[in-house]
Motif scaffolding. Structure first.
Motif, PDB file in Angstrom:
ATOM      1  N   ARG A 137      13.911  25.572 -14.175  1.00 17.75           N
ATOM      2  CA  ARG A 137      12.852  24.588 -14.369  1.00 17.75           C
ATOM      3  C   ARG A 137      11.661  24.939 -13.499  1.00 17.75           C
ATOM      4  O   ARG A 137      11.799  25.241 -12.315  1.00 17.75           O
ATOM      5  CB  ARG A 137      13.370  23.193 -13.999  1.00 17.75           C
ATOM      6  N   LYS A 138      10.475  24.919 -14.106  1.00 10.72           N
ATOM      7  CA  LYS A 138       9.255  25.238 -13.365  1.00 10.72           C
ATOM      8  C   LYS A 138       8.919  24.103 -12.391  1.00 10.72           C
ATOM      9  O   LYS A 138       8.861  22.943 -12.786  1.00 10.72           O
ATOM     10  CB  LYS A 138       8.092  25.457 -14.333  1.00 10.72           C
ATOM     11  N   GLU A 139       8.694  24.498 -11.151  1.00 12.34           N
ATOM     12  CA  GLU A 139       8.361  23.510 -10.121  1.00 12.34           C
ATOM     13  C   GLU A 139       6.871  23.173 -10.184  1.00 12.34           C
ATOM     14  O   GLU A 139       6.043  24.054 -10.433  1.00 12.34           O
ATOM     15  CB  GLU A 139       8.702  24.060  -8.744  1.00 12.34           C
ATOM     16  N   PRO A 140       6.516  21.913  -9.962  1.00  5.82           N
ATOM     17  CA  PRO A 140       5.085  21.556 -10.006  1.00  5.82           C
ATOM     18  C   PRO A 140       4.312  22.163  -8.838  1.00  5.82           C
ATOM     19  O   PRO A 140       4.876  22.423  -7.776  1.00  5.82           O
ATOM     20  CB  PRO A 140       5.118  20.022  -9.910  1.00  5.82           C
ATOM     21  N   LYS A 141       3.007  22.411  -9.069  1.00 11.70           N
ATOM     22  CA  LYS A 141       2.173  22.999  -8.018  1.00 11.70           C
ATOM     23  C   LYS A 141       1.988  22.029  -6.852  1.00 11.70           C
ATOM     24  O   LYS A 141       2.072  22.399  -5.689  1.00 11.70           O
ATOM     25  CB  LYS A 141       0.813  23.385  -8.597  1.00 11.70           C
ATOM     26  N   LYS A 142       1.705  20.770  -7.184  1.00 14.40           N
ATOM     27  CA  LYS A 142       1.519  19.742  -6.154  1.00 14.40           C
ATOM     28  C   LYS A 142       2.796  18.913  -6.033  1.00 14.40           C
ATOM     29  O   LYS A 142       3.150  18.170  -6.954  1.00 14.40           O
ATOM     30  CB  LYS A 142       0.346  18.836  -6.512  1.00 14.40           C
ATOM     31  N   LYS A 143       3.477  19.105  -4.934  1.00 14.32           N
ATOM     32  CA  LYS A 143       4.710  18.345  -4.697  1.00 14.32           C
ATOM     33  C   LYS A 143       4.374  17.055  -3.957  1.00 14.32           C
ATOM     34  O   LYS A 143       3.759  17.090  -2.889  1.00 14.32           O
ATOM     35  CB  LYS A 143       5.696  19.175  -3.878  1.00 14.32           C
ATOM     36  N   SER A 144       4.779  15.964  -4.535  1.00 15.52           N
ATOM     37  CA  SER A 144       4.525  14.649  -3.917  1.00 15.52           C
ATOM     38  C   SER A 144       5.651  14.335  -2.928  1.00 15.52           C
ATOM     39  O   SER A 144       6.814  14.257  -3.311  1.00 15.52           O
ATOM     40  CB  SER A 144       4.444  13.551  -4.985  1.00 15.52           C
ATOM     41  N   VAL A 145       5.274  14.230  -1.666  1.00 10.71           N
ATOM     42  CA  VAL A 145       6.261  13.941  -0.612  1.00 10.71           C
ATOM     43  C   VAL A 145       6.436  12.429  -0.506  1.00 10.71           C
ATOM     44  O   VAL A 145       5.454  11.679  -0.356  1.00 10.71           O
ATOM     45  CB  VAL A 145       5.797  14.520   0.743  1.00 10.71           C
ATOM     46  N   LYS A 146       7.672  12.008  -0.589  1.00 15.47           N
ATOM     47  CA  LYS A 146       7.958  10.572  -0.503  1.00 15.47           C
ATOM     48  C   LYS A 146       7.819  10.095   0.941  1.00 15.47           C
ATOM     49  O   LYS A 146       8.289  10.759   1.872  1.00 15.47           O
ATOM     50  CB  LYS A 146       9.370  10.281  -1.017  1.00 15.47           C
ATOM     51  N   LYS A 147       7.159   8.969   1.088  1.00 21.46           N
ATOM     52  CA  LYS A 147       6.998   8.389   2.420  1.00 21.46           C
ATOM     53  C   LYS A 147       8.265   7.648   2.836  1.00 21.46           C
ATOM     54  O   LYS A 147       9.059   7.228   1.981  1.00 21.46           O
ATOM     55  CB  LYS A 147       5.824   7.417   2.426  1.00 21.46           C
ATOM     56  N   GLU A 148       8.415   7.515   4.136  1.00 24.30           N
ATOM     57  CA  GLU A 148       9.573   6.794   4.661  1.00 24.30           C
ATOM     58  C   GLU A 148       9.482   5.318   4.292  1.00 24.30           C
ATOM     59  O   GLU A 148       8.400   4.704   4.354  1.00 24.30           O
ATOM     60  CB  GLU A 148       9.648   6.945   6.182  1.00 24.30           C
ATOM     61  N   TYR A 149      10.640   4.782   3.946  1.00 27.76           N
ATOM     62  CA  TYR A 149      10.687   3.373   3.529  1.00 27.76           C
ATOM     63  C   TYR A 149      10.492   2.444   4.742  1.00 27.76           C
ATOM     64  O   TYR A 149      11.126   2.636   5.784  1.00 27.76           O
ATOM     65  CB  TYR A 149      12.007   3.055   2.843  1.00 27.76           C
ATOM     66  N   THR A 150       9.593   1.490   4.570  1.00 29.53           N
ATOM     67  CA  THR A 150       9.392   0.447   5.609  1.00 29.53           C
ATOM     68  C   THR A 150       9.446  -0.927   4.939  1.00 29.53           C
ATOM     69  O   THR A 150       8.895  -1.096   3.838  1.00 29.53           O
ATOM     70  CB  THR A 150       8.040   0.595   6.303  1.00 29.53           C
ATOM     71  N   PRO A 151      10.077  -1.873   5.561  1.00 29.96           N
ATOM     72  CA  PRO A 151      10.166  -3.209   4.923  1.00 29.96           C
ATOM     73  C   PRO A 151       8.830  -3.959   4.916  1.00 29.96           C
ATOM     74  O   PRO A 151       8.654  -4.908   4.151  1.00 29.96           O
ATOM     75  CB  PRO A 151      11.204  -3.933   5.772  1.00 29.96           C
ATOM     76  N   PHE A 152       7.891  -3.524   5.769  1.00 32.25           N
ATOM     77  CA  PHE A 152       6.606  -4.222   5.869  1.00 32.25           C
ATOM     78  C   PHE A 152       5.632  -3.713   4.808  1.00 32.25           C
ATOM     79  O   PHE A 152       5.612  -2.528   4.510  1.00 32.25           O
ATOM     80  CB  PHE A 152       6.010  -4.018   7.265  1.00 32.25           C
ATOM     81  N   PRO A 153       4.811  -4.599   4.273  1.00 26.18           N
ATOM     82  CA  PRO A 153       3.845  -4.169   3.262  1.00 26.18           C
ATOM     83  C   PRO A 153       2.724  -3.346   3.886  1.00 26.18           C
ATOM     84  O   PRO A 153       2.469  -3.461   5.094  1.00 26.18           O
ATOM     85  CB  PRO A 153       3.311  -5.492   2.690  1.00 26.18           C
ATOM     86  N   PRO A 154       2.035  -2.514   3.109  1.00 30.06           N
ATOM     87  CA  PRO A 154       0.948  -1.703   3.680  1.00 30.06           C
ATOM     88  C   PRO A 154      -0.235  -2.574   4.083  1.00 30.06           C
ATOM     89  O   PRO A 154      -0.428  -3.671   3.555  1.00 30.06           O
ATOM     90  CB  PRO A 154       0.571  -0.763   2.519  1.00 30.06           C
ATOM     91  N   PRO A 155      -1.066  -2.098   5.040  1.00 35.33           N
ATOM     92  CA  PRO A 155      -2.224  -2.916   5.470  1.00 35.33           C
ATOM     93  C   PRO A 155      -3.229  -3.092   4.334  1.00 35.33           C
ATOM     94  O   PRO A 155      -3.419  -2.198   3.510  1.00 35.33           O
ATOM     95  CB  PRO A 155      -2.822  -2.102   6.619  1.00 35.33           C
ATOM     96  N   GLN A 156      -3.883  -4.264   4.336  1.00 33.83           N
ATOM     97  CA  GLN A 156      -4.829  -4.569   3.256  1.00 33.83           C
ATOM     98  C   GLN A 156      -6.075  -3.688   3.381  1.00 33.83           C
ATOM     99  O   GLN A 156      -6.652  -3.589   4.469  1.00 33.83           O
ATOM    100  CB  GLN A 156      -5.239  -6.050   3.317  1.00 33.83           C
ATOM    101  N   PRO A 157      -6.483  -3.018   2.291  1.00 32.96           N
ATOM    102  CA  PRO A 157      -7.677  -2.157   2.390  1.00 32.96           C
ATOM    103  C   PRO A 157      -8.941  -2.985   2.632  1.00 32.96           C
ATOM    104  O   PRO A 157      -9.059  -4.127   2.176  1.00 32.96           O
ATOM    105  CB  PRO A 157      -7.718  -1.451   1.030  1.00 32.96           C
ATOM    106  N   GLU A 158      -9.905  -2.389   3.350  1.00 35.53           N
ATOM    107  CA  GLU A 158     -11.151  -3.092   3.684  1.00 35.53           C
ATOM    108  C   GLU A 158     -12.034  -3.202   2.443  1.00 35.53           C
ATOM    109  O   GLU A 158     -12.174  -2.236   1.683  1.00 35.53           O
ATOM    110  CB  GLU A 158     -11.908  -2.335   4.778  1.00 35.53           C
ATOM    111  N   SER A 159     -12.628  -4.352   2.299  1.00 36.85           N
ATOM    112  CA  SER A 159     -13.543  -4.570   1.173  1.00 36.85           C
ATOM    113  C   SER A 159     -14.925  -4.009   1.520  1.00 36.85           C
ATOM    114  O   SER A 159     -15.187  -3.614   2.667  1.00 36.85           O
ATOM    115  CB  SER A 159     -13.635  -6.064   0.854  1.00 36.85           C
ATOM    116  N   GLN A 160     -15.835  -3.988   0.536  1.00 37.25           N
ATOM    117  CA  GLN A 160     -17.190  -3.465   0.749  1.00 37.25           C
ATOM    118  C   GLN A 160     -17.963  -4.310   1.783  1.00 37.25           C
ATOM    119  O   GLN A 160     -18.717  -3.766   2.596  1.00 37.25           O
ATOM    120  CB  GLN A 160     -17.929  -3.458  -0.600  1.00 37.25           C
TER     121      GLN A 160
END
Length: 381
Positions: free
Chosen positions: A254-277
């Motif tokens: 099977r051909k491997e993709p050029k860009k391999k997506s690395v999975k991030k470590e699981y955290t129970p906390f939600p990600p920080p809210q992105p800043e608005s304009q």
């Protein structure tokens, strides 16, 4: 009263002895029943076995392709002659493109109509009459293997079918020699004629080949089996330890993709809210500026970007006008004009060359040389 009481135990003892003897005879006969003696043939079915003949007429018909019409016209008298010996009628219909066989009142063999049906089937599948007529023999059978629906891709099907035939038909010939069968590959079918044991092996090899298993692996196992069958001791034993076990290798990885997506470590906390304009403008202080000031800032940012792009473009253009670095010129060493000539050595060389005599030695010189050699030998002694 004592006499009648003794008889029942005797009967019981006799019955137990009979029970014990019975399995012994069965065990002895098992090995004899399983082995078929060499050179044994089933007796032929004659008219004496069925003197009254058959009750009803049976018939079979099969179609044949257009390209077989010319050959069937030529060999049809021979087909009729072969079937008439077994009291079976055969008719060829060139308009419909069909062949029909049917029994007569004189037919005594009930299975001959099945063999006649196989004969016309083989003729329709491009098998020659000389090979197809062998099906009328008792110890010969046939198998028509359909391979057209086993592979969907047409190109892949043609390649695998060619793999079964081999270069110049060598693979097919090897298979024929090992199985004692005649094999004919035509279109979407493979026709085989030979003994039952051989037909079983042919079917296995053909189906494996269409499943992308090379026939050479099966040919190797058949060769080993053939050698093992010659040994009388190994006939009743398992041959698994002698047979080769080929592992399936998956070549197309099977051909491997050029860009391999690395999975991030699981955290129970939600990600920080992105800043608005608005948050970004408050942080930079642009939120409190007036509309004309904001417009001026945007224009300045655009002009700064344009100036950068212009400078980059100008640098790329100027690269063509920059001369390359030249290598330093190495001046050739001047040859020394003063050459030292040794006059004395030259004079000696000329004298030596004058003393040397060219050509063969004279008679006197040869005698002197011989005398000198003899004197040397005497001194050594």
């Amino acid at each position: 009263m004592a006499a009648p009481s003794l008889k029942p135990p005797e009967r019981a003892a006799g019955r137990s002895e009979f029970r014990n003897q019975k399995p012994k005879s069965e065990n002895q006969d098992e090995s004899e029943l399983l082995t078929v003696p060499d050179g044994w043939k089933e007796p032929t079915f004659s008219k004496e076995d069925n003197p009254r003949g058959l009750l009803e007429e049976s018939s079979f018909a099969t179609l044949f392709p257009k390209y077989r019409e010319a050959y069937l016209k030529e060999c049809w008298p021979l087909v009729q002659k072969a079937l008439n010996e077994h009291h079976v009628n055969a008719t060829l219909d060139l308009i419909e493109g069909s062949m029909t066989v049917c029994t007569t009142k004189k037919t005594f063999d009930p299975y001959i109509i099945i063999r006649a049906r196989d004969l016309i089937k083989l003729l329709a599948r491009s098998v020659s009459f000389e090979q197809a007529v062998r099906i009328l023999q008792d110890d010969i059978a046939c198998d028509i293997i359909k391979i057209g629906s086993l592979v969907r891709n047409k190109e892949r099907f043609v390649k695998r079918r060619q793999r079964l035939i081999g270069p110049k038909g060598s693979t097919l010939k090897a298979l024929e020699l090992l199985t004692n069968c005649y094999i004919m590959v035509q279109g979407n079918t493979v026709s085989a004629i030979g003994p039952f044991s051989g037909l079983k092996e042919v079917r296995k090899v053909v189906l494996d080949t269409m499943k992308n298993i090379h026939p050479i692996y099966n040919i190797k196992t058949l060769m080993i089996k053939r050698e093992l069958a010659k040994d009388s001791e190994l006939r009743s034993q398992s041959w698994e330890r002698f047979l080769p076990q080929f592992k399936h290798k998956n070549v197309n990885k099977r051909k491997e993709p050029k860009k391999k997506s690395v999975k991030k470590e699981y955290t129970p906390f939600p990600p920080p809210q992105p800043e608005s304009q608005i948050d970004k403008e408050l942080a930079s202080g642009a939120y409190f500026l007036k509309a004309n000031q904001k417009k001026r800032q945007k224009m300045e940012a655009i002009k700064a970007k344009q100036a950068e792009a212009l400078s980059k473009r100008q640098e790329e253009r100027n690269k063509a006008f920059i001369p390359p670095k030249e290598k330093p010129v190495v001046k050739p060493k001047e040859a020394s004009t003063e050459t030292k000539i040794d006059v004395a050595t030259i004079k000696e060389k000329i004298k030596k060359s004058k003393n040397k005599k060219l050509g063969a030695l004279t008679a006197e010189e040869v005698k002197l040389k011989m005398e000198a050699d003899e004197k040397k030998k005497k001194k050594k002694k």
